[in-house]
Design an enzyme around this catalytic site. Structure first.
Site, PDB file in Angstrom:
ATOM      1  N   ILE A  61      11.571  14.903  72.328  1.00 55.24           N
ATOM      2  CA  ILE A  61      12.079  14.495  73.509  1.00 55.24           C
ATOM      3  C   ILE A  61      11.966  15.527  74.442  1.00 55.24           C
ATOM      4  N   ALA A  84      18.723  12.794  68.388  1.00 54.96           N
ATOM      5  CA  ALA A  84      19.924  13.510  68.839  1.00 54.96           C
ATOM      6  C   ALA A  84      20.228  14.283  67.518  1.00 54.96           C
ATOM      7  N   GLU A  85      20.873  15.358  67.385  1.00 48.95           N
ATOM      8  CA  GLU A  85      21.424  15.818  66.467  1.00 48.95           C
ATOM      9  C   GLU A  85      22.932  15.390  66.367  1.00 48.95           C
ATOM     10  N   THR A 101      18.448  19.480  71.946  1.00 45.61           N
ATOM     11  CA  THR A 101      18.221  18.090  71.662  1.00 45.61           C
ATOM     12  C   THR A 101      18.908  17.112  72.554  1.00 45.61           C
ATOM     13  N   THR A 126      28.578   8.143  71.784  1.00 44.03           N
ATOM     14  CA  THR A 126      29.591   7.995  70.967  1.00 44.03           C
ATOM     15  C   THR A 126      30.998   7.890  71.467  1.00 44.03           C
ATOM     16  N   ASP A 127      31.746   7.340  70.370  1.00 42.91           N
ATOM     17  CA  ASP A 127      33.128   7.431  71.176  1.00 42.91           C
ATOM     18  C   ASP A 127      33.939   8.854  70.935  1.00 42.91           C
ATOM     19  N   GLU A 128      33.202   9.550  70.127  1.00 45.40           N
ATOM     20  CA  GLU A 128      33.738  11.096  70.028  1.00 45.40           C
ATOM     21  C   GLU A 128      34.012  11.787  71.234  1.00 45.40           C
ATOM     22  N   TYR A 151      29.254  18.990  68.835  1.00 44.62           N
ATOM     23  CA  TYR A 151      28.714  17.794  68.949  1.00 44.62           C
ATOM     24  C   TYR A 151      29.004  16.907  70.014  1.00 44.62           C
ATOM     25  N   ALA A 153      30.710  17.469  72.529  1.00 44.91           N
ATOM     26  CA  ALA A 153      30.661  18.198  73.886  1.00 44.91           C
ATOM     27  C   ALA A 153      29.211  17.940  74.348  1.00 44.91           C
ATOM     28  N   LYS A 155      27.083  15.443  73.519  1.00 40.36           N
ATOM     29  CA  LYS A 155      26.936  14.159  73.858  1.00 40.36           C
ATOM     30  C   LYS A 155      27.857  13.854  75.196  1.00 40.36           C
ATOM     31  N   ARG A 215      39.257   6.279  61.269  1.00 40.30           N
ATOM     32  CA  ARG A 215      37.735   6.063  62.041  1.00 40.30           C
ATOM     33  C   ARG A 215      37.674   4.455  62.038  1.00 40.30           C
ATOM     34  N   HIS A 277      39.190  19.032  63.376  1.00 34.97           N
ATOM     35  CA  HIS A 277      38.917  17.720  63.001  1.00 34.97           C
ATOM     36  C   HIS A 277      39.786  16.839  63.809  1.00 34.97           C
TER      37      HIS A 277
HETATM   38  P1  NAD Z   1      20.464  10.504  62.657  1.00 34.22           P
HETATM   39  O1  NAD Z   1      20.681  12.058  62.672  1.00 34.22           O
HETATM   40  O2  NAD Z   1      20.179   9.966  61.485  1.00 34.22           O
HETATM   41  O3  NAD Z   1      19.107  10.468  63.320  1.00 34.22           O
HETATM   42  C1  NAD Z   1      18.643  11.395  64.568  1.00 34.22           C
HETATM   43  C2  NAD Z   1      17.034  11.047  64.828  1.00 34.22           C
HETATM   44  O4  NAD Z   1      16.737  11.855  65.782  1.00 34.22           O
HETATM   45  C3  NAD Z   1      16.136  11.587  63.520  1.00 34.22           C
HETATM   46  O5  NAD Z   1      15.215  10.482  63.047  1.00 34.22           O
HETATM   47  C4  NAD Z   1      15.721  12.965  63.943  1.00 34.22           C
HETATM   48  O6  NAD Z   1      14.457  13.269  63.438  1.00 34.22           O
HETATM   49  C5  NAD Z   1      15.431  12.414  65.453  1.00 34.22           C
HETATM   50  N1  NAD Z   1      15.393  13.494  66.422  1.00 34.22           N
HETATM   51  C6  NAD Z   1      16.164  14.594  66.292  1.00 34.22           C
HETATM   52  N2  NAD Z   1      16.009  15.586  67.014  1.00 34.22           N
HETATM   53  C7  NAD Z   1      14.680  15.022  67.819  1.00 34.22           C
HETATM   54  C8  NAD Z   1      14.022  15.533  68.935  1.00 34.22           C
HETATM   55  N3  NAD Z   1      14.369  16.741  69.644  1.00 34.22           N
HETATM   56  N4  NAD Z   1      13.000  14.851  69.609  1.00 34.22           N
HETATM   57  C9  NAD Z   1      12.748  13.641  68.733  1.00 34.22           C
HETATM   58  N5  NAD Z   1      13.346  13.082  67.815  1.00 34.22           N
HETATM   59  C10 NAD Z   1      14.716  13.713  67.344  1.00 34.22           C
HETATM   60  O7  NAD Z   1      21.445   9.828  63.907  1.00 34.22           O
HETATM   61  P2  NAD Z   1      22.118   8.568  63.843  1.00 34.22           P
HETATM   62  O8  NAD Z   1      23.152   8.799  63.078  1.00 34.22           O
HETATM   63  O9  NAD Z   1      21.196   7.403  63.713  1.00 34.22           O
HETATM   64  O10 NAD Z   1      22.812   8.580  65.459  1.00 34.22           O
HETATM   65  C11 NAD Z   1      21.646   7.906  66.502  1.00 34.22           C
HETATM   66  C12 NAD Z   1      22.504   8.003  67.901  1.00 34.22           C
HETATM   67  O11 NAD Z   1      23.597   7.390  67.533  1.00 34.22           O
HETATM   68  C13 NAD Z   1      22.603   9.681  68.258  1.00 34.22           C
HETATM   69  O12 NAD Z   1      22.409   9.885  69.446  1.00 34.22           O
HETATM   70  C14 NAD Z   1      24.195   9.527  67.882  1.00 34.22           C
HETATM   71  O13 NAD Z   1      24.854  10.534  68.658  1.00 34.22           O
HETATM   72  C15 NAD Z   1      24.705   8.053  68.127  1.00 34.22           C
HETATM   73  N6  NAD Z   1      25.908   7.639  67.493  1.00 34.22           N
HETATM   74  C16 NAD Z   1      25.970   7.731  65.955  1.00 34.22           C
HETATM   75  C17 NAD Z   1      26.989   7.159  65.495  1.00 34.22           C
HETATM   76  C18 NAD Z   1      27.005   7.240  64.112  1.00 34.22           C
HETATM   77  O14 NAD Z   1      28.082   6.829  63.341  1.00 34.22           O
HETATM   78  N7  NAD Z   1      26.018   7.766  63.175  1.00 34.22           N
HETATM   79  C19 NAD Z   1      28.175   6.706  66.185  1.00 34.22           C
HETATM   80  C20 NAD Z   1      27.933   6.399  67.394  1.00 34.22           C
HETATM   81  C21 NAD Z   1      26.822   7.066  68.128  1.00 34.22           C
HETATM   82  O1  TDX Z   2      32.592  15.252  53.125  1.00 36.01           O
HETATM   83  C1  TDX Z   2      33.140  14.717  53.893  1.00 36.01           C
HETATM   84  N1  TDX Z   2      34.422  14.599  53.805  1.00 36.01           N
HETATM   85  C2  TDX Z   2      35.226  13.886  54.840  1.00 36.01           C
HETATM   86  O2  TDX Z   2      36.591  13.972  54.617  1.00 36.01           O
HETATM   87  C3  TDX Z   2      32.785  13.957  55.145  1.00 36.01           C
HETATM   88  C4  TDX Z   2      31.253  14.318  55.520  1.00 36.01           C
HETATM   89  C5  TDX Z   2      33.357  13.574  56.350  1.00 36.01           C
HETATM   90  N2  TDX Z   2      34.964  13.458  56.091  1.00 36.01           N
HETATM   91  C6  TDX Z   2      35.832  12.880  57.088  1.00 36.01           C
HETATM   92  C7  TDX Z   2      35.624  13.575  58.565  1.00 36.01           C
HETATM   93  C8  TDX Z   2      35.783  12.272  59.290  1.00 36.01           C
HETATM   94  O3  TDX Z   2      37.218  12.244  59.471  1.00 36.01           O
HETATM   95  O4  TDX Z   2      35.241  11.536  57.065  1.00 36.01           O
HETATM   96  C9  TDX Z   2      35.234  11.201  58.601  1.00 36.01           C
HETATM   97  C10 TDX Z   2      33.729  10.616  58.787  1.00 36.01           C
HETATM   98  O5  TDX Z   2      32.859  12.006  59.094  1.00 36.01           O
HETATM   99  P1  TDX Z   2      31.439  11.697  59.321  1.00 36.01           P
HETATM  100  O6  TDX Z   2      30.672  10.911  58.423  1.00 36.01           O
HETATM  101  O7  TDX Z   2      30.861  13.180  59.256  1.00 36.01           O
HETATM  102  O8  TDX Z   2      31.575  10.968  60.862  1.00 36.01           O
HETATM  103  P2  TDX Z   2      32.271  11.563  62.270  1.00 36.01           P
HETATM  104  O9  TDX Z   2      32.588  13.177  62.198  1.00 36.01           O
HETATM  105  O10 TDX Z   2      33.499  10.698  62.414  1.00 36.01           O
HETATM  106  O11 TDX Z   2      31.356  11.349  63.340  1.00 36.01           O
HETATM  107  C11 TDX Z   2      30.383  10.113  62.992  1.00 36.01           C
HETATM  108  O12 TDX Z   2      30.730   9.249  64.046  1.00 36.01           O
HETATM  109  C12 TDX Z   2      30.539   9.222  65.391  1.00 36.01           C
HETATM  110  C13 TDX Z   2      28.855  10.575  63.215  1.00 36.01           C
HETATM  111  O13 TDX Z   2      28.557  11.296  62.522  1.00 36.01           O
HETATM  112  C14 TDX Z   2      28.693  10.729  64.769  1.00 36.01           C
HETATM  113  O14 TDX Z   2      27.312  11.080  64.876  1.00 36.01           O
HETATM  114  C15 TDX Z   2      28.970   9.329  65.394  1.00 36.01           C
HETATM  115  O15 TDX Z   2      29.055   9.842  66.905  1.00 36.01           O
END
Ligand code: NAD
Ligand code: TDX
Length: 334
Positions: A61, A84-85, A101, A126-128, A151, A153, A155, A215, A277
């Site tokens: 991107i 995103a990362e 990214t 994200t809510d974070e 992360y 910061a 977003k 969460r 955390h």
């Molecule tokens: P993910 O890490 O599973 O997927 C991210 C994807 O983005 C991957 O396919 C990766 O290859 C791609 N990507 C990374 N860098 C890129 C770049 N520079 N150019 C093009 N593609 C790139 O993430 P996810 O959990 O599916 O999250 C997706 C989005 O939703 C993110 O923006 C994240 O901040 C947001 N989000 C995630 C959660 C959650 O609980 N997972 C909650 C709220 C918001």
């Molecule tokens: O091994 C673990 N042990 C543990 O206790 C891991 C990986 C997590 N945890 C805890 C940390 C958090 O309190 O579990 C909770 C959830 O952790 P994650 O799955 O890493 O999620 P979180 O840090 O809450 O962030 C997620 O939600 C918001 C996504 O990764 C983000 O992309 C999204 O924006």
């Protein structure tokens, strides 16, 4: 909506969104731009790679010229930015790529959208970005941003850039801020699939700190339907919080997984806490529910059951993603 550019569509939420659009909104073509980092996986799109409504492009991107070419070639009506990362622990190990990214990549997309006159930009946030809550209260769309991890910061910075493009150049945008997702195709660095995978292999389940962090969990399909509502009905320049009203402590979630899999709670191991955390997230999603008519399709109890069953039925997918890079990451982390 005839043509959308989905970024990050080979990741967890992006691939669920792409599959939903291809299955339920056949009027809409999906251009899927993904760099295929460690988190991107074409197996997440199995069965949809040959779909004539789906064009997969491997790319970054941050590559403005590539993005502009795609916008023009496919007459794109809207961009939905999932790329995103996304993992907090990795952002603590290696923050730089989160700026590349999540911030610079979003700006490259915004510039291309403006130059090519794209009708709508949806930033999946994200809510974070709101920081951490005490025992009471919920995040609303007007809660001040107070991100705590590299992360969140990054977003929050991206969210500010999206709003700045809207304010300065009248780009039509929406920002969605969703709580923690769980479900099919989630990479097992995140808590729920990591615990499922470890339990299936009788490995210790590493719970950070006292396990009492809270969460607010949402089934991934329900996040996808919310984004579709925002994309098609969202008021220009508005932010929409998305959540399922499912607050759980990490320990509750882990115990539920063990119970469903018929494994012993003796597998639970308390490990060193994540630095900085966040204690509690909880989302007020009354705005999207009342203004756009969105509501989740499943309760947490139903959704987590479906998710666990999916991992049980897709052991091959799980085996593939936990080999190679994941093993190195896991050894470094735990
Ligand atoms: P993910 O890490 O599973 O997927 C991210 C994807 O983005 C991957 O396919 C990766 O290859 C791609 N990507 C990374 N860098 C890129 C770049 N520079 N150019 C093009 N593609 C790139 O993430 P996810 O959990 O599916 O999250 C997706 C989005 O939703 C993110 O923006 C994240 O901040 C947001 N989000 C995630 C959660 C959650 O609980 N997972 C909650 C709220 C918001
Ligand atoms: O091994 C673990 N042990 C543990 O206790 C891991 C990986 C997590 N945890 C805890 C940390 C958090 O309190 O579990 C909770 C959830 O952790 P994650 O799955 O890493 O999620 P979180 O840090 O809450 O962030 C997620 O939600 C918001 C996504 O990764 C983000 O992309 C999204 O924006």
């Amino acid at each position: 909506m005839n043509s959308v550019l989905v970024t990050g569509g080979a990741g967890f939420i992006g691939s669920n969104f792409v599959r939903m659009v291809l299955a339920e909104h056949r009027e809409c073509k999906v251009i899927n731009l993904d760099k295929l980092t460690y988190a991107g996986n074409l197996e997440n799109l199995a069965g949809f790679m040959e779909d004539s409504n789906h064009e997969f492009v491997r790319g970054d991107i941050c590559d403005g010229l590539l993005v502009e070419r795609l916008l023009e070639e496919y007459s794109v009506d809207a961009i939905i930015n999932f790329a995103a990362e996304s993992h907090v622990d990795r952002s603590i190990m290696e923050p730089g790529v989160f700026i590349e990214t999540n911030v610079k990549g979003t700006v490259a997309l915004l510039k291309a959208a403006l130059d090519k006159g794209v009708g709508k930009f949806v930033q999946v946030s994200t809510d974070e970005v709101y920081g951490s809550l005490g025992p009471e209260g919920l995040f609303t769309e007007t809660t001040p941003l107070s991100p705590n991890s590299p992360y969140s910061a990054s977003k929050a910075s991206a969210d500010h850039m999206v709003a700045a493009f809207g304010h300065t150049w009248e780009l039509d945008y929406n920002i969605t801020r969703c709580s923690n997702n769980y479900g099919e195709y989630q990479f097992p660095e995140k808590m729920i699939p990591l615990m499922i995978n470890n339990a299936l292999n009788d490995k210790p389940l590493p719970v950070y700190g006292d396990g009492m962090n809270v969460r607010d969990w949402l089934y991934v399909y329900d996040h996808c339907t919310a984004i579709w509502q925002v994309l098609t009905k969202g008021r220009s320049g508005d932010i929409y919080n998305i959540g399922g009203n499912n607050e759980k402590t990490n320990l509750e979630v882990v115990k539920r997984i063990l119970d469903r899999l018929g494994k012993s709670e003796d597998l639970i191991t308390f490990v060193k806490d994540r630095p900085g955390h966040d204690r509690r997230y909880a989302i007020d999603s009354s705005k999207i529910m009342s203004e756009l008519g969105w509501k989740p399709s499943v309760t947490f109890e139903e959704g987590i059951g479906k998710a666990i069953d999916w991992y049980l039925e897709n052991r091959k997918w799980l085996e593939h993603v936990v080999s190679g890079e994941y093993e190195k990451y896991y050894d470094q982390m735990y």
